[in-house]
Design an enzyme around this catalytic site. Sequence first.
Site, PDB file in Angstrom:
ATOM      1  N   CYS A   1       6.001  -0.234   7.443  1.00 40.75           N
ATOM      2  CA  CYS A   1       5.670   0.992   6.724  1.00 40.75           C
ATOM      3  C   CYS A   1       6.874   1.411   5.897  1.00 40.75           C
ATOM      4  O   CYS A   1       7.995   1.395   6.394  1.00 40.75           O
ATOM      5  CB  CYS A   1       5.292   2.094   7.720  1.00 40.75           C
ATOM      6  SG  CYS A   1       4.801   3.625   6.905  1.00 40.75           S
ATOM      7  N   LEU A   2       6.623   1.791   4.657  1.00 41.29           N
ATOM      8  CA  LEU A   2       7.719   2.215   3.774  1.00 41.29           C
ATOM      9  C   LEU A   2       8.386   3.487   4.295  1.00 41.29           C
ATOM     10  O   LEU A   2       9.518   3.774   3.922  1.00 41.29           O
ATOM     11  CB  LEU A   2       7.195   2.428   2.347  1.00 41.29           C
ATOM     12  CG  LEU A   2       6.678   1.141   1.670  1.00 41.29           C
ATOM     13  CD1 LEU A   2       6.027   1.465   0.336  1.00 41.29           C
ATOM     14  CD2 LEU A   2       7.802   0.128   1.498  1.00 41.29           C
TER      15      LEU A   2
ATOM     16  N   GLN B   1       2.817   9.950   1.731  1.00 39.82           N
ATOM     17  CA  GLN B   1       4.186   9.420   1.808  1.00 39.82           C
ATOM     18  C   GLN B   1       5.068   9.907   0.654  1.00 39.82           C
ATOM     19  O   GLN B   1       6.292   9.835   0.752  1.00 39.82           O
ATOM     20  CB  GLN B   1       4.155   7.880   1.806  1.00 39.82           C
ATOM     21  CG  GLN B   1       3.575   7.294   3.081  1.00 39.82           C
ATOM     22  CD  GLN B   1       3.473   5.789   2.990  1.00 39.82           C
ATOM     23  OE1 GLN B   1       2.544   5.262   2.386  1.00 39.82           O
ATOM     24  NE2 GLN B   1       4.437   5.086   3.578  1.00 39.82           N
TER      25      GLN B   1
ATOM     26  N   HIS C   1      -4.353   1.401   7.789  1.00 45.74           N
ATOM     27  CA  HIS C   1      -2.993   1.959   7.876  1.00 45.74           C
ATOM     28  C   HIS C   1      -2.840   3.146   6.911  1.00 45.74           C
ATOM     29  O   HIS C   1      -2.316   4.195   7.291  1.00 45.74           O
ATOM     30  CB  HIS C   1      -1.995   0.825   7.551  1.00 45.74           C
ATOM     31  CG  HIS C   1      -0.555   1.231   7.444  1.00 45.74           C
ATOM     32  ND1 HIS C   1       0.416   0.777   8.314  1.00 45.74           N
ATOM     33  CD2 HIS C   1       0.094   2.014   6.549  1.00 45.74           C
ATOM     34  CE1 HIS C   1       1.596   1.283   7.955  1.00 45.74           C
ATOM     35  NE2 HIS C   1       1.428   2.028   6.884  1.00 45.74           N
ATOM     36  N   GLU C   2      -3.326   2.975   5.687  1.00 47.03           N
ATOM     37  CA  GLU C   2      -3.190   4.047   4.682  1.00 47.03           C
ATOM     38  C   GLU C   2      -4.085   5.245   5.023  1.00 47.03           C
ATOM     39  O   GLU C   2      -3.679   6.389   4.826  1.00 47.03           O
ATOM     40  CB  GLU C   2      -3.545   3.534   3.277  1.00 47.03           C
ATOM     41  CG  GLU C   2      -2.772   2.325   2.781  1.00 47.03           C
ATOM     42  CD  GLU C   2      -1.269   2.433   2.925  1.00 47.03           C
ATOM     43  OE1 GLU C   2      -0.746   3.568   3.018  1.00 47.03           O
ATOM     44  OE2 GLU C   2      -0.607   1.391   2.957  1.00 47.03           O
TER      45      GLU C   2
ATOM     46  N   GLY D   1       0.839  -1.197   0.000  1.00 46.98           N
ATOM     47  CA  GLY D   1       0.000   0.000   0.000  1.00 46.98           C
ATOM     48  C   GLY D   1       0.871   1.242   0.000  1.00 46.98           C
ATOM     49  O   GLY D   1       2.044   1.184   0.379  1.00 46.98           O
TER      50      GLY D   1
ATOM     51  N   HIS E   1      -2.346   7.475   7.348  1.00 47.17           N
ATOM     52  CA  HIS E   1      -1.367   8.361   6.694  1.00 47.17           C
ATOM     53  C   HIS E   1      -2.031   9.653   6.220  1.00 47.17           C
ATOM     54  O   HIS E   1      -1.451  10.733   6.338  1.00 47.17           O
ATOM     55  CB  HIS E   1      -0.737   7.676   5.478  1.00 47.17           C
ATOM     56  CG  HIS E   1       0.423   6.776   5.788  1.00 47.17           C
ATOM     57  ND1 HIS E   1       1.564   7.217   6.419  1.00 47.17           N
ATOM     58  CD2 HIS E   1       0.632   5.457   5.526  1.00 47.17           C
ATOM     59  CE1 HIS E   1       2.430   6.211   6.531  1.00 47.17           C
ATOM     60  NE2 HIS E   1       1.882   5.118   6.012  1.00 47.17           N
TER      61      HIS E   1
HETATM   62  O1  GNR Z   1       4.065  -2.548   2.578  1.00 48.96           O
HETATM   63  C1  GNR Z   1       3.402  -2.425   3.609  1.00 48.96           C
HETATM   64  N1  GNR Z   1       3.092  -3.517   4.339  1.00 48.96           N
HETATM   65  C2  GNR Z   1       2.204  -3.511   5.393  1.00 48.96           C
HETATM   66  C3  GNR Z   1       2.159  -4.622   6.211  1.00 48.96           C
HETATM   67  C4  GNR Z   1       1.275  -4.689   7.270  1.00 48.96           C
HETATM   68  C5  GNR Z   1       0.418  -3.641   7.499  1.00 48.96           C
HETATM   69  C6  GNR Z   1       0.457  -2.500   6.697  1.00 48.96           C
HETATM   70  C7  GNR Z   1       1.336  -2.450   5.647  1.00 48.96           C
HETATM   71  S1  GNR Z   1       1.361  -1.051   4.612  1.00 48.96           S
HETATM   72  C8  GNR Z   1       3.002  -1.066   4.078  1.00 48.96           C
HETATM   73  C9  GNR Z   1       3.253   0.002   3.033  1.00 48.96           C
HETATM   74  C10 GNR Z   1       3.051   1.373   3.630  1.00 48.96           C
HETATM   75  O2  GNR Z   1       3.850   1.936   4.314  1.00 48.96           O
HETATM   76  N2  GNR Z   1       1.921   1.948   3.411  1.00 48.96           N
HETATM   77  O3  GNR Z   1       1.654   3.141   3.942  1.00 48.96           O
HETATM   78 NI    NI Z   2       2.781   3.224   5.783  1.00 46.60          NI
END
Ligand code: GNR
Ligand code: NI
Length: 165
Positions: free
Chosen positions: A91-92, A51, A133-134, A46, A137
């Site tokens: 998270c990236l 980001q 999660h997104e 995601g 952000h």
């Molecule tokens: O790549 C991602 N893996 C992930 C694994 C578990 C829960 C959420 C994520 S999102 C993350 C990519 C990211 O930072 N998205 O904002």
């Molecule tokens: Ni993230």
Amino acid sequence: MALLNILNFPDPRLRTKAKQVVDFNDNIIKLTDNMFATMYAAPGIGLAATQVNVHQRIITIDTSEEKNQPLVVINPIIVEKEGEQAIDEGCLSLPGIYEPVKRFDKIRLKAQDKHGEFYELDADGLLSVCIQHEMDHLEGKLFVDYLSEMKRNRIRKKLAKALKV
Ligand code: GNR
Ligand code: NI
């Protein structure tokens, strides 16, 4: 297509609250194409526009094994939610950090696609977690905000150290 630069914690720009998309123009199409390229290359499941320093309510997601189910989520709203689950999240914007976070188990999402068409989607498991999660952000929130101050400080130090080598 172009790869976009991903902001890293604790960059203050990650704290920006994203704005609603009102004009569904060609720039939105280009941005989502570039977000998918960036997300797949990372690799990640995601990516929120926040980001890549674009403060609009735009998310790209693909939780499929084959990486062949791209999902564009614009102006998302969770209209129903139930239960609880916690899986290790990454998270990236925080490379190498993985911690469990408590989320809703099942959600019903209302959102728009890249053309502005409204749709609804029921999600559970990893897809549900990824959407939540997104969406965080887009509010300027990161998964480490759910951890203790002590854990967050430890993570900050670990990331600063990793940058120095
Ligand atoms: O790549 C991602 N893996 C992930 C694994 C578990 C829960 C959420 C994520 S999102 C993350 C990519 C990211 O930072 N998205 O904002
Ligand atoms: Ni993230």
